[in-house]
Design a protein around this motif. Structure first.
Motif, PDB file in Angstrom:
ATOM      1  N   PRO A 250       0.597  -1.356  -0.032  1.00 58.59           N
ATOM      2  CA  PRO A 250      -0.100   0.199  -0.177  1.00 58.59           C
ATOM      3  C   PRO A 250       0.859   1.550   0.294  1.00 58.59           C
ATOM      4  O   PRO A 250       2.243   1.297   0.329  1.00 58.59           O
ATOM      5  N   ASP A 251       0.108   2.124   0.259  1.00 60.83           N
ATOM      6  CA  ASP A 251       1.033   4.042  -0.158  1.00 60.83           C
ATOM      7  C   ASP A 251       0.231   3.510   0.954  1.00 60.83           C
ATOM      8  O   ASP A 251      -0.592   3.687   1.570  1.00 60.83           O
ATOM      9  N   TYR A 252       1.834   3.931   1.826  1.00 63.82           N
ATOM     10  CA  TYR A 252       1.871   4.661   3.799  1.00 63.82           C
ATOM     11  C   TYR A 252       1.463   5.840   4.209  1.00 63.82           C
ATOM     12  O   TYR A 252       0.366   6.284   5.195  1.00 63.82           O
ATOM     13  N   MET A 253       1.226   6.843   2.737  1.00 65.59           N
ATOM     14  CA  MET A 253       1.006   8.155   2.767  1.00 65.59           C
ATOM     15  C   MET A 253       0.002   8.309   1.385  1.00 65.59           C
ATOM     16  O   MET A 253       0.393   9.385   0.649  1.00 65.59           O
ATOM     17  N   PRO A 254      -1.504   8.176   1.631  1.00 67.10           N
ATOM     18  CA  PRO A 254      -2.301   8.059   0.342  1.00 67.10           C
ATOM     19  C   PRO A 254      -2.551   9.872   0.776  1.00 67.10           C
ATOM     20  O   PRO A 254      -2.630  10.998   1.425  1.00 67.10           O
ATOM     21  N   GLY A 255      -2.895  10.362  -0.492  1.00 64.44           N
ATOM     22  CA  GLY A 255      -3.225  11.202  -1.351  1.00 64.44           C
ATOM     23  C   GLY A 255      -2.008  12.368  -0.876  1.00 64.44           C
ATOM     24  O   GLY A 255      -2.274  13.545  -0.624  1.00 64.44           O
ATOM     25  N   LEU A 256      -0.318  12.460  -0.774  1.00 62.22           N
ATOM     26  CA  LEU A 256       0.110  13.123  -0.249  1.00 62.22           C
ATOM     27  C   LEU A 256       0.829  13.011  -2.024  1.00 62.22           C
ATOM     28  O   LEU A 256       0.566  12.053  -2.474  1.00 62.22           O
ATOM     29  N   SER A 257       1.421  14.662  -2.012  1.00 66.20           N
ATOM     30  CA  SER A 257       2.286  14.478  -3.676  1.00 66.20           C
ATOM     31  C   SER A 257       3.981  13.988  -3.184  1.00 66.20           C
ATOM     32  O   SER A 257       4.165  13.370  -1.921  1.00 66.20           O
ATOM     33  N   SER A 258       5.062  12.872  -4.113  1.00 67.01           N
ATOM     34  CA  SER A 258       5.559  12.414  -4.063  1.00 67.01           C
ATOM     35  C   SER A 258       6.654  13.413  -3.181  1.00 67.01           C
ATOM     36  O   SER A 258       7.046  12.776  -2.379  1.00 67.01           O
ATOM     37  N   ALA A 259       6.781  15.170  -2.887  1.00 73.24           N
ATOM     38  CA  ALA A 259       7.258  15.716  -2.613  1.00 73.24           C
ATOM     39  C   ALA A 259       7.220  16.186  -0.710  1.00 73.24           C
ATOM     40  O   ALA A 259       7.630  16.360  -0.463  1.00 73.24           O
ATOM     41  N   GLU A 260       6.075  15.541  -0.977  1.00 70.97           N
ATOM     42  CA  GLU A 260       5.275  16.296   0.823  1.00 70.97           C
ATOM     43  C   GLU A 260       5.816  14.797   1.348  1.00 70.97           C
ATOM     44  O   GLU A 260       5.703  14.857   2.078  1.00 70.97           O
ATOM     45  N   LYS A 261       5.664  14.011   0.549  1.00 69.31           N
ATOM     46  CA  LYS A 261       5.490  12.359   1.247  1.00 69.31           C
ATOM     47  C   LYS A 261       7.239  12.090   1.601  1.00 69.31           C
ATOM     48  O   LYS A 261       7.828  12.001   2.315  1.00 69.31           O
ATOM     49  N   LYS A 262       8.576  13.367   0.678  1.00 67.61           N
ATOM     50  CA  LYS A 262       9.583  12.775   0.988  1.00 67.61           C
ATOM     51  C   LYS A 262      10.131  13.502   2.365  1.00 67.61           C
ATOM     52  O   LYS A 262      10.780  13.301   2.754  1.00 67.61           O
ATOM     53  N   ASP A 263       8.930  14.771   2.243  1.00 66.84           N
ATOM     54  CA  ASP A 263       9.563  15.960   3.292  1.00 66.84           C
ATOM     55  C   ASP A 263       9.219  15.261   4.330  1.00 66.84           C
ATOM     56  O   ASP A 263       9.805  15.335   5.639  1.00 66.84           O
ATOM     57  N   ARG A 264       7.674  13.963   4.921  1.00 67.77           N
ATOM     58  CA  ARG A 264       7.366  13.657   6.208  1.00 67.77           C
ATOM     59  C   ARG A 264       8.688  12.223   5.724  1.00 67.77           C
ATOM     60  O   ARG A 264       8.963  12.042   7.177  1.00 67.77           O
ATOM     61  N   LEU A 265       9.046  11.308   4.964  1.00 67.93           N
ATOM     62  CA  LEU A 265      10.103  10.864   5.594  1.00 67.93           C
ATOM     63  C   LEU A 265      11.407  10.596   5.962  1.00 67.93           C
ATOM     64  O   LEU A 265      11.972  10.391   6.307  1.00 67.93           O
ATOM     65  N   ALA A 266      11.578  12.354   5.542  1.00 64.99           N
ATOM     66  CA  ALA A 266      13.015  13.052   5.754  1.00 64.99           C
ATOM     67  C   ALA A 266      13.125  13.579   7.406  1.00 64.99           C
ATOM     68  O   ALA A 266      14.017  13.365   8.275  1.00 64.99           O
ATOM     69  N   LYS A 267      11.595  13.547   8.004  1.00 63.91           N
ATOM     70  CA  LYS A 267      11.015  13.503   9.227  1.00 63.91           C
ATOM     71  C   LYS A 267      11.551  12.705  10.650  1.00 63.91           C
ATOM     72  O   LYS A 267      10.900  12.897  11.495  1.00 63.91           O
ATOM     73  N   ILE A 268      11.312  11.053   9.881  1.00 60.69           N
ATOM     74  CA  ILE A 268      10.833   9.822  10.403  1.00 60.69           C
ATOM     75  C   ILE A 268      12.088   9.624  10.326  1.00 60.69           C
ATOM     76  O   ILE A 268      12.867   8.756   9.171  1.00 60.69           O
ATOM     77  N   SER A 269      12.335   8.631  11.459  1.00 64.72           N
ATOM     78  CA  SER A 269      13.553   6.881  11.311  1.00 64.72           C
ATOM     79  C   SER A 269      12.992   6.631  10.538  1.00 64.72           C
ATOM     80  O   SER A 269      11.321   5.868  10.807  1.00 64.72           O
ATOM     81  N   TYR A 270      13.676   5.153   9.614  1.00 65.75           N
ATOM     82  CA  TYR A 270      13.284   4.167   9.185  1.00 65.75           C
ATOM     83  C   TYR A 270      13.185   2.705  10.178  1.00 65.75           C
ATOM     84  O   TYR A 270      11.448   2.328   9.742  1.00 65.75           O
ATOM     85  N   ASN A 271      13.093   3.231  11.313  1.00 65.61           N
ATOM     86  CA  ASN A 271      12.586   2.327  12.451  1.00 65.61           C
ATOM     87  C   ASN A 271      10.761   2.646  12.195  1.00 65.61           C
ATOM     88  O   ASN A 271      10.404   1.822  12.804  1.00 65.61           O
ATOM     89  N   ASP A 272      10.497   4.301  12.437  1.00 69.24           N
ATOM     90  CA  ASP A 272       9.918   4.357  12.816  1.00 69.24           C
ATOM     91  C   ASP A 272       8.327   4.219  11.291  1.00 69.24           C
ATOM     92  O   ASP A 272       7.746   4.046  11.686  1.00 69.24           O
ATOM     93  N   PHE A 273       9.625   4.536  10.307  1.00 66.83           N
ATOM     94  CA  PHE A 273       8.786   4.106   8.851  1.00 66.83           C
ATOM     95  C   PHE A 273       8.361   2.507   9.342  1.00 66.83           C
ATOM     96  O   PHE A 273       6.715   2.056   9.192  1.00 66.83           O
ATOM     97  N   LEU A 274       9.176   2.080   9.966  1.00 64.59           N
ATOM     98  CA  LEU A 274       8.609  -0.105   9.737  1.00 64.59           C
ATOM     99  C   LEU A 274       7.497  -0.396  10.730  1.00 64.59           C
ATOM    100  O   LEU A 274       6.778  -0.659  10.540  1.00 64.59           O
TER     101      LEU A 274
END
Ligand SMILES: Cc1cc2nc3c(=O)[nH]c(=O)nc-3n(C[C@H](O)[C@H](O)[C@H](O)COP(=O)(O)OP(=O)(O)OC[C@H]3O[C@@H](n4cnc5c(N)ncnc54)[C@H](O)[C@@H]3O)c2cc1C
Length: 660
Positions: A250-274
């Motif tokens: 799935p898309d874990y951040m539906p409704g966001l643009s690629s740039a917005e998703k990248k912004d959020r992914l930059a601010k959370i750790s990979y552990n948080d993401f997982l």
């Protein structure tokens, strides 16, 4: 000694020369009468025919004798210059630091002003190269070589122009090297050897080696059913490990643009993401925890999810992230990221001694007779003549075992004609004079060395907290156990060293990589002393304390125990099979790269002048600043580029007529 230690071979006669080089130099220096001190070059230990640091074993890297003066200077906030002996030497350029950046600074300077220029390179270690060091082992008439630090030329096609010119001028021919090593690159796979994971009993209840695991470039292909059927993890974790590599995620951040998703992914750790977005079972983290350590010095707890996506870690397939433009992400020359690398960076070039081949070729360029031979191939076997690095009548001199403690202008920095550089060697303080000085050492040391610097620049220099790391080289009689177990690389995320590998198959000239498991080989183990859960810089500082307070004995016991547990089922006997151990300890390892979990986004994603590395590298009078920290990039090409800039600033400061 208890029975366990005896079985591990802790009593076996391997060389454990913890205290050889640096300390013996100190003693030699301190017993000289004071009036002879200035002449100590004549009696220097480097002049001895058996002075050959690459062959030293035991505790290397930042070896005993290399750092004590600097730490004393730090603790007492400077150095007493009153008793310094003036050597009377005058140079066109004094370079502080004999790593790739310092050697490159000497090269660029001579290239621009001509070979008659007088240049002195000072370094606190007993060998040149900085992090780019060579480990040699001599066993049964055979020379075995491995890098003690800098591993690869990464993405050579992305090397900046000055770095490419330097490689060319010192004689590096990558096409020739690649074609000579075509067979070596397939060696382990042709023998059916694969990567593996080692599940240790402290974490998983019992020791278990499981192979084949996905290799470094195959992370996105994920774990096979065969691997997972043997892995001692929960059913939920197995399911999640498969799910992460599923193209239909799935898309874990539906409704966001690629740039917005990248912004959020930059601010959370990979552990948080997982854990919080992909919602995987906690056991899954173990498989990925150490993957970013080879690049950032910390694990997935302190690495942004976005960086892990760039490195090719799984979980992002459904998110439709657009490719990151070249050059973005922390201004890292060479392109360290998985996705960028695979897109035409030229791969990784590994010489048997890593990038020490570059350092040795640079020293040959600077001082041709000190490194016998004429070609890239023959530098492989060349025995450097250290006695020729620092001789009175030569224009270029490389002075080892010399810790710089101060560099100050002789007068007002805006008008001064020279810089007085003070260093400590063999317990004695000396001074030389340079018409300019390039600081190719470490950013965080410079505020102590140049107290005249403005406070804001000192603060920016101190920002760079380097990541500690250990590369351990172990010469063994054969690699039959690897062959029997069908493995070439083992990841052990929760053990003392987090990986053990057969040294990368490569040869250079007379250095031939072993082709059969019956031959001796060098193993490569890596330790990054992290404290997961702490902020990145806290982890680096704690790791440094760990490395500086751990004895060789502790390393050796851990190494023997770990090899016995991993390779024992293949017949490996730590007491009989280990020939020698070299622990390359780098408490000040990788340069700090900006990290969007802790630093402003602007520093990470742009080449903004507000970045500390830019403020830190401003020239100050006749003193300019090179070294990889000046680029906030732990890469060889960054070290070279910064040397090029720093020399350019020296030459811009004033047209320099040469000293007679
Ligand atoms: C284990 C390891 C593996 C690496 N692998 C790679 C790789 O595969 N590819 C890659 O591109 N990069 C790699 N790097 C990074 C690369 O090694 C560095 O970016 C580069 O070599 C830095 O060069 P430098 O000259 O700026 O610094 P250094 O190599 O650190 O050299 C600086 C020298 O200055 C000396 N110095 C410091 N203070 C003083 C003083 N007061 N007086 C005298 N001397 C002083 C230091 O001791 C050192 O010898 C690796 C680094 C490490 C630690």
């Amino acid at each position: 000694m208890d029975e366990k230690d005896r079985n591990l071979g802790m009593n076996r006669p391997i060389t454990r020369r913890d205290f050889l080089s640096g300390v013996s130099v100190t003693i030699a220096g301190s017993i000289l009468p004071r009036h002879l001190m200035a002449l100590d070059q004549e009696f220097a230990s480097e002049k001895s025919p058996d002075y050959y640091p690459p062959a030293l074993t035991g505790m290397r890297g930042d070896h005993p004798g290399s750092f004590e003066v600097a730490h004393q200077m730090r603790d007492q906030h400077g150095w007493d210059l009153s008793g310094a002996i003036n050597t009377g030497e005058n140079y066109d350029l004094v370079v502080v630091g004999g790593g790739i950046s310092g050697l490159a600074a000497a090269y660029f300077f001579l290239l621009n002003v001509g070979r008659k220029a007088r240049v002195l390179v000072l370094d606190n270690h007993d060998d040149f190269g900085g992090h780019a060091k060579r480990n040699e082992f001599h066993y049964n008439g055979r020379l075995l070589v491995l890098n003690g630090g800098t591993l690869n030329i990464e993405s050579p096609l992305r090397y900046n122009a000055p770095a490419r010119q330097l490689l060319h001028d010192v004689g590096i021919d990558l096409d020739h090297y690649l074609s000579e090593n075509a067979g070596n690159r397939k060696l382990y796979s042709s023998l059916g050897l694969k990567p593996a994971y080692f599940f240790d009993k402290q974490t998983w209840g019992s020791d278990r080696l499981v192979a084949p695991a996905p290799g470094y470039g195959e992370r996105e292909e994920g774990f096979s059913l065969e691997f997972l059927s043997q892995a001692p993890v929960s059913v939920a974790a197995k399911k999640d490990l498969r799910r992460l590599n599923d193209a239909q995620q799935p898309d874990y951040m539906p409704g966001l643009s690629s740039a917005e998703k990248k912004d959020r992914l930059a601010k959370i750790s990979y552990n948080d993401f997982l854990l919080n977005l992909a919602k995987v079972d906690k056991q899954v983290l173990w498989f990925f925890q150490i993957m970013p350590t080879g690049v950032f010095g910390v694990g997935t707890d302190a690495t942004p999810a976005l960086f892990c996506w760039e490195m090719g870690l799984p979980g992002f397939a459904g998110m439709k992230l657009e490719p990151t433009p070249e050059g973005v992400l922390a201004d890292l020359p060479g392109g360290q990221h998985g996705r960028q690398k695979s897109a035409g960076g030229g791969g990784e070039i590994h010489f048997p001694d890593g990038n020490d081949t570059i350092a040795r070729l640079l020293v040959r360029w600077l001082l041709p007779d000190s490194v016998p031979g004429k070609t890239m191939d023959d530098v492989g076997m060349a025995r450097v003549n250290y006695a020729l690095l620092d001789r009175p009548r030569q224009t270029v001199r490389i002075r080892l075992n010399s810790t710089v403690v101060n560099a100050r202008h002789d007068g007002d920095p805006a008008k001064a004609e020279s810089v007085i550089v003070t260093y400590v060697r063999g317990g004695q303080t000396y001074q030389v004079r340079g018409r300019a000085c390039v600081m190719a050492c470490w950013n965080m040391a410079i505020p102590y060395l140049v107290p005249e610097l403005p406070a804001t620049q000192k603060e920016a220099l101190a920002f760079n907290v380097k990541a500690p790391i250990v590369y351990t080289s172990i010469a063994v009689r054969n690699w039959r156990a690897f062959h029997k177990l069908g493995i070439s690389y083992v990841e052990a995320p929760t053990m003392y060293h987090t990986s053990v590998a057969l040294s990368e198959a490569s040869g250079l000239g007379g250095i031939q990589h072993p082709q059969t498991p019956d031959e001796p080989i060098v193993l490569h183990m890596v330790r990054t002393p992290n404290s997961p859960g702490q902020a990145r810089k806290v982890q680096h500082r704690l790791g440094r304390i760990d490395l500086l307070s751990t004895t060789f004995d502790t390393f050796e016991r851990n190494i023997r125990d770990q090899l016995a547990r991993i390779l024992g089922p293949g017949g490996f006997d730590p007491a009989g099979d280990i020939v020698a151990i070299t622990v390359n300890r780098w408490p000040h390892g990788y340069s700090y790269t900006y990290n969007s979990l802790y630093d402003p986004m602007e520093w990470v994603f742009t080449t903004s002048h507000s970045r500390p590395c830019v403020i830190a590298r401003q020239p100050f009078g006749l003193i300019t600043i090179a070294n990889a920290d000046a680029a906030a990039s732990p890469h060889t090409d960054a070290a070279i580029l910064e040397a090029h800039r720093a020399v350019g600033e020296v030459l811009n400061r004033r047209a320099m007529p040469l000293l007679a």
